[in-house]
Write a protein that holds these residues in place. Structure first.
Motif, PDB file in Angstrom:
ATOM      1  N   GLN A   1       0.820  -1.220   0.000  1.00 52.34           N
ATOM      2  CA  GLN A   1       0.000   0.000   0.000  1.00 52.34           C
ATOM      3  C   GLN A   1       0.847   1.260   0.000  1.00 52.34           C
ATOM      4  OE1 GLN A   1      -0.082  -2.435   2.233  1.00 52.34           O
ATOM      5  NE2 GLN A   1      -2.112  -2.783   3.107  1.00 52.34           N
ATOM      6  N   ARG A   2       2.027   1.179   0.622  1.00 50.15           N
ATOM      7  CA  ARG A   2       2.850   2.386   0.716  1.00 50.15           C
ATOM      8  C   ARG A   2       3.454   2.780  -0.625  1.00 50.15           C
ATOM      9  NH1 ARG A   2       4.150   3.351   6.171  1.00 50.15           N
ATOM     10  NH2 ARG A   2       3.186   1.705   7.391  1.00 50.15           N
TER      11      ARG A   2
ATOM     12  N   ARG B   1       2.292   1.752  -3.834  1.00 50.51           N
ATOM     13  CA  ARG B   1       1.371   1.843  -4.957  1.00 50.51           C
ATOM     14  C   ARG B   1       1.032   3.276  -5.371  1.00 50.51           C
ATOM     15  NH1 ARG B   1      -2.312  -2.200  -2.743  1.00 50.51           N
ATOM     16  NH2 ARG B   1      -0.825  -3.904  -2.796  1.00 50.51           N
TER      17      ARG B   1
ATOM     18  N   TYR C   1       2.698   5.891  -5.558  1.00 47.87           N
ATOM     19  CA  TYR C   1       3.730   6.542  -6.365  1.00 47.87           C
ATOM     20  C   TYR C   1       3.687   6.094  -7.824  1.00 47.87           C
ATOM     21  CZ  TYR C   1       5.758   7.805  -1.901  1.00 47.87           C
ATOM     22  OH  TYR C   1       5.948   8.310  -0.646  1.00 47.87           O
TER      23      TYR C   1
ATOM     24  N   GLU D   1       0.829   5.060  -9.499  1.00 46.48           N
ATOM     25  CA  GLU D   1      -0.547   4.961  -9.957  1.00 46.48           C
ATOM     26  C   GLU D   1      -0.727   5.180 -11.438  1.00 46.48           C
ATOM     27  OE1 GLU D   1      -3.862   5.866  -6.612  1.00 46.48           O
ATOM     28  OE2 GLU D   1      -2.803   7.561  -7.489  1.00 46.48           O
TER      29      GLU D   1
ATOM     30  N   ARG E   1      -0.523   9.263 -17.849  1.00 48.72           N
ATOM     31  CA  ARG E   1      -0.504  10.720 -17.740  1.00 48.72           C
ATOM     32  C   ARG E   1       0.929  11.224 -17.726  1.00 48.72           C
ATOM     33  NH1 ARG E   1      -2.149   9.766 -11.508  1.00 48.72           N
ATOM     34  NH2 ARG E   1      -3.265   8.080 -12.485  1.00 48.72           N
TER      35      ARG E   1
ATOM     36  N   THR F   1      -4.158  -2.890 -13.031  1.00 37.08           N
ATOM     37  CA  THR F   1      -4.091  -1.464 -12.686  1.00 37.08           C
ATOM     38  C   THR F   1      -5.383  -0.736 -13.035  1.00 37.08           C
ATOM     39  OG1 THR F   1      -3.119  -1.019 -14.845  1.00 37.08           O
ATOM     40  CG2 THR F   1      -1.595  -1.318 -13.018  1.00 37.08           C
TER      41      THR F   1
ATOM     42  N   GLN G   1      -0.076  17.378  -3.035  1.00 33.76           N
ATOM     43  CA  GLN G   1      -0.684  16.751  -1.863  1.00 33.76           C
ATOM     44  C   GLN G   1      -0.631  17.643  -0.626  1.00 33.76           C
ATOM     45  OE1 GLN G   1       1.533  13.192  -1.581  1.00 33.76           O
ATOM     46  NE2 GLN G   1       0.356  12.152  -3.168  1.00 33.76           N
TER      47      GLN G   1
END
Lengths: 474, 592
Positions: free
Chosen positions: B135-136, B138, B140, B142, B163, B198, B494
């Protein structure tokens, strides 16, 4: 029979203790689930947010947080028995707070559902709707979900309505829901029954609760899994216990081997100058905190600062990779001298002082005078008559030494970098690794209780008059 | 008496068994002993969470590119040169970027098989398996959607993202490549395609997939996190031994493939034969170990002890001392959503009431580098023209007066009519209970602010309670620290974008500025340097004016390295880079 009674009491103590430790761990602030989820916020997006939510629930379940906390609860009637099921914790706390203000769960539940409805409606908005507005609405709903202050709830609802009305792409889906939520909250405020917060209520949760789940894990073979490194708790504890037991065994042995002769020697010649001075010295030692002594010893005798680095310093794990057991033990024992000394001296001082006074007391008793009058050898008088009777308080002390040693080894292990049980439990508390903390504390408690049990049994053997509730007549 | 004799014997044996300890570390081959302040949690490049784990598996595993500790630039590790980036013009990922890599021909796994694009594909599939505890990492990655391997030359492959993103190249090329034959012996992940894993729309399907669960169960298990036989990568070292809470031993592989290329690729240089990590959590224990030369390298030394040791000739004879900047900065959160703090002038006044230089000198022994904003001062686009906000109670009072805060009742605290009530400017300041520095900081700020007529109440709280207060925006002032990476571009969306002002977002200041939002959005997709730098400059100015936080300083790392080695400190974590250590031919004479 006596033994059985003692055993029963010990188990009872352990059980009560387990509940206290468990209770304290549930009171720890913060949300344990968040430690396992990314610190980074997930990008906005309905599917991803739903995924994050499911991930939260899954993690909570692996921690047993989806179960009720205990067999029963006694809390004000205003609270429902299912509040523990609401996740995440921040949402639950917000609702909890609202219940505390208004005391009308049925209405608050309606409000909770209304907010959930908003969340789902947002997730289902078509991709064609204005992204910026959607984001803003999502942000507001997320704040609404954790708002516990009526003022903030009302302001956020107002802002949400403005956002929803302003954009035609989301207004039809969102506007009625926002109105509904506003209405739900207005009802909460109108139908407040704060008096219900003062009526106690008993609720039974059954056996599928978190405490039982914890205990089940503890009593299972692996004793649970560490939250930090996923190792079985049993392995972590047994690795650490080797060190702590070794330290304490050395220390306990020294206390007996040195403490008894020292105490006797001081006790049999009460007036002499040398024993008095030794007693004073022991008092002085007793008053020095081991943490300070340990640092001084390390600086003076384990570093080249003063050219007296005679002892090995802190434990640096200097065992070759393929070392034999003998080499390992040799390396370990070299490092044990200073820590064992620091662990031993306060207890040794205390122990021999106690023995001294009980010896002095025994030497003045009539049976000792009588033995002397019978012309017995002084040695026989001291060992057979006085020492035997002076021994009783020592047996009790023996039981008390175990917890003292364990408490002391937390400090000593940290300073000397020894990976023992004390350091492990201390670390686990700091890093909120509850399975290890819980099992470690219970293990220490069990060892302590065994210590007491042993001293009780010994006392019983030494003096058959001792029975539960029957004091030996003096 | 017999017992005292035994006693004497005991201690004599003890003392003698100790005197044979060497007073200086012998030159046992070329080994480097590193102190770790805590044990590693999991040696698994996807599921680890402690920074110390990263430090260890960086030696056993390799990404495609990594930051060179000397230049702080991205340098090739497993690949021939930097990837070719192309904008994707059509197809499902139009508007995204395709990064084409070519792996080094010499790069092989321990079993002799070449490392190929299929291994990269496997590593990314493992990462995106929703049951794997990654989870930590993922978030980065995406933007990653597909890996296309050239069937004619499997060493060539393309990673497609959906993107444009300034950190895209750094993120995709920093993925650790895992050998499939070790981590997925049953080839379970072969049945899946990265594009599907994904896809957000298929997320709920994968969450119920039992094969993915089976793979993850093994992958997350303690076997792939602790067992040396299952911790295998293409790096120069292999894990030989791990004694929990005590030490980890790494040995250089014989005939490692990278040795032949090390003169051309600096990130393939690995000189030490053995690297031993020793776990010493207690700061004073670590200080004692320096005195006995118990290890060669350590970062995170206690500040006070570090300064004492540096001045001690006995220690300075054996160790070099370094203070490179760390990659975090300290600041004070201001909650702009609180009525007391919503006025920009009040926030500026508060900044004038914090004497940052005094705090660095008194609470941090001078080991701090002052900053004017969230950008690391070593960056090319750091705006030097923005002056530090000086400690100036007079100026602060003037600003507060402009904002309507004056001391009308003569109690020394300024007050104002707010929402029909006269309230004093009393602010709560939440700090972390565990931190000695935070405590000193809070007390200093309290005394300094008082001179400007602002009362501050210090509330020490446990880390998780502090985090919760921030999440719920239930604070006025709070002590904080953020990462400031000296290596790559800054993506501050963020932190400062208005959409990040949500419970799980980091805009805990409640900062909403439309111009800033658009700048942050533009920065993410601007790949031209000049344009990007101009955007960064404007961003720094807006943050400077808005003052969502009081910027304090970047603490300096405290590193000791034994003089046996020729070694340079680095701004990259953890402040030193062991594979580049060189053993000195002769130990330099002691400087007086």
């Amino acid at each position: 029979m006596y033994l059985l009674q003692r055993l029963f009491l010990s188990l009872l103590t352990l059980w009560v203790l387990s509940m206290v430790v468990y209770g304290l761990s549930t009171l720890a602030p913060g949300d344990p689930v968040l430690r396992f989820l990314p610190e980074e916020p997930t990008q906005a997006g309905a599917a991803r947010m739903a995924h994050a939510e499911r991930q939260y629930l899954r993690t909570a379940a692996t921690l047993g947080l989806d179960k009720p906390p205990f067999y029963f609860s006694i809390r004000p009637a205003a609270w429902p028995d299912t509040l523990y099921r609401i996740m995440p914790l921040t949402r639950r706390q917000a609702l909890d707070h609202l219940i505390g203000i208004y005391g009308n769960w049925p209405y608050i539940q309606q409000w909770h559902w209304a907010v959930n409805g908003l969340k789902h409606a947002l997730a289902q908005l078509p991709a064609s709707s204005n992204r910026l507005v959607r984001n803003e609405a999502q942000r507001l709903v997320a704040s609404l979900a954790i708002a516990d202050n009526p003022l903030i709830v009302r302001t956020t609802l107002r802002q949400l309505l403005e956002v929803a009305v302003a954009d035609s792409t989301i207004a039809p889906q969102l506007e009625p829901l926002v109105e509904q939520a506003s209405l739900a909250f207005a009802r909460v405020e109108d139908h407040a029954t704060p008096q219900r917060c003062y009526v106690p209520d008993f609720k039974w949760y059954g056996f599928d609760n978190r405490y039982q789940w914890w205990m089940g894990q503890l009593l299972s073979g692996s004793m649970g899994i560490s939250l930090l490194d996923a190792r079985p708790v049993r392995d972590k504890l047994s690795d650490a216990l080797v060190w702590t037991l070794m330290l304490n065994a050395f220390s306990l042995g020294l206390v007996w081997v040195l403490g008894i002769p020292l105490g006797l020697w001081m006790g049999v010649q009460p007036g002499a100058r040398l024993p008095k001075m030794v007693a004073m010295l022991l008092d002085l030692l007793y008053s020095m905190p081991p943490i300070w002594v340990a640092m001084l010893l390390l600086v003076f005798f384990a570093t080249p600062m003063f050219g007296m680095n005679w002892f090995a310093g802190i434990w640096l794990s200097e065992v070759p990779v393929h070392a034999s057991i003998g080499q390992r033990l040799a390396a370990m024992s070299r490092h044990m001298i200073l820590p064992v000394f620091c662990l031993t001296y306060p207890i040794l001082a205390f122990f021999s002082r106690q023995l001294r006074s009980s010896m002095q007391h025994a030497m003045q008793q009539q049976y000792v005078q009588a033995a002397r009058a019978r012309g017995l050898n002084e040695r026989v008088v001291v060992w057979r008559h006085a020492f035997r009777n002076a021994l009783f308080p020592l047996i009790t002390l023996g039981g008390q030494m175990v917890p003292r040693l364990f408490a002391g080894s937390v400090i000593i292990e940290t300073i000397f970098n020894i990976p023992g049980l004390g350091r492990l439990i201390y670390d686990s508390i700091l890093r909120q690794d509850w399975p290890v903390t819980f099992a470690g504390v219970m293990l220490t408690a069990a060892l302590t209780i065994v210590g007491y049990l042993l001293s009780d049994v010994l006392y019983h053997r030494a003096d058959p008059r001792v029975r539960l509730g029957l004091q030996p007549s003096s | 008496m017999r017992i005292p004799r035994f006693l004497i014997l005991f201690f004599v044996v003890g003392v003698f068994s100790c005197t044979d300890e060497p007073t200086t570390t012998p030159q046992h081959g070329f080994e480097v002993v590193v102190r770790l302040p805590a044990d590693v949690d999991k040696l698994n490049p996807l599921t680890y969470s402690s920074a110390y784990a990263l430090q260890v598996f960086e030696l056993t595993h390799q990404p495609m590119m990594n930051f060179n500790p000397e230049t702080l630039e991205l340098d090739p590790v497993l690949i021939k040169g930097r990837p070719v980036s192309e904008e994707i013009l059509d197809g499902p990922w139009a508007g995204g970027v395709a990064y084409t890599f070519e792996l080094l021909d010499e790069a092989v796994w321990d079993n002799g098989r070449p490392i190929t694009g299929y291994d990269v594909d496997f590593s990314l599939k493992a990462l995106f398996n929703p049951h794997v505890q990654a989870q930590r990492l993922r978030p980065y990655l995406e933007m990653v959607r597909q890996v296309r391997v050239d069937p004619a030359n499997p060493k060539r492959f393309t990673i497609l993202t959906d993107r444009k993103y300034i950190l895209g190249e750094a993120a995709v090329s920093n993925v650790t490549v895992l050998p499939e034959y070790v981590y997925d012996p049953d080839s379970l992940m072969r049945a899946y395609v990265l594009t599907d894993l994904t896809d957000p729309a298929q997320m709920s399907r994968w969450e119920a997939d039992t094969v993915l669960m089976r793979f993850a169960e093994a992958f997350n298990s303690v076997t792939y996190a602790r067992d040396p036989r299952h911790i295998v990568g293409s790096g120069p070292y292999r894990l030989v031994e791990w004694v929990s809470s005590e030490r980890l031993v790494l040995e250089k592989k014989t005939d490692w493939w990278g040795d032949a290329l090390s003169d051309r690729y600096p990130m393939l240089v690995a000189r030490p034969q053995r690297i031993v990590f020793k776990v010493i959590p207690d700061a004073s224990a670590a200080t004692l170990a320096v005195r006995t030369q118990g290890f060669d390298v350590s970062a995170q030394m206690d500040v006070q002890d570090f300064l004492t040791l540096r001045e001690d000739p006995q220690v300075a004879a054996h160790y070099n001392f370094f203070t490179p900047p760390t990659n975090i900065y300290y600041f004070i959160y201001l909650n702009m959503q609180q009525p007391k703090l919503s006025d920009r002038r009040v926030r500026r006044a508060l900044a004038h009431l914090v004497d940052v230089d005094a705090i660095i000198n008194e609470a941090f022994n001078g080991l701090g580098i002052r900053i004017n904003g969230p950008i690391h001062p070593d960056k090319a686009y750091y705006d030097r023209s923005l002056p530090f906000i000086a400690y100036d109670p007079e100026r602060a009072r003037a600003l507060l007066a402009q904002a309507g805060w004056t001391d009308t009742n003569g109690n020394g605290i300024v007050d104002k009519e707010l929402g029909g009530q006269r309230i004093e400017l009393e602010l709560s300041f939440i700090i972390n209970t565990g931190s000695k520095f935070a405590e000193e900081l809070a007390l200093m700020v309290q005394a300094q602010a008082r001179r400007g007529g602002v009362a501050i109440e210090v509330l020490p709280q446990d880390v998780s309670a502090l985090r919760q207060a921030l999440v719920q925006r239930n604070f006025e002032l709070a002590a904080g620290a953020f990462a400031t990476d000296p290596t790559s571009y800054d993506d501050l969306k963020q932190l400062y974008h208005s959409t990040s002002d949500r419970p799980d977002g980091f805009n805990r200041f409640g900062l909403h500025n439309p111009r800033l939002d658009s700048l942050l959005d533009q920065i993410q997709v601007t790949l031209e340097k000049d344009k990007l730098f101009a955007l960064y400059k404007e961003l720094q100015r807006i943050i400077y004016e808005e003052q969502p936080q009081i910027f304090l300083f970047i603490p300096q790392e405290r590193i000791v390295i034994h003089k046996r080695f020729e070694a340079q400190p680095t701004a990259r974590k953890p402040g030193y880079y062991v594979p580049h250590f060189k053993l000195r031919e002769t130990v330099p004479p002691v400087e007086e």
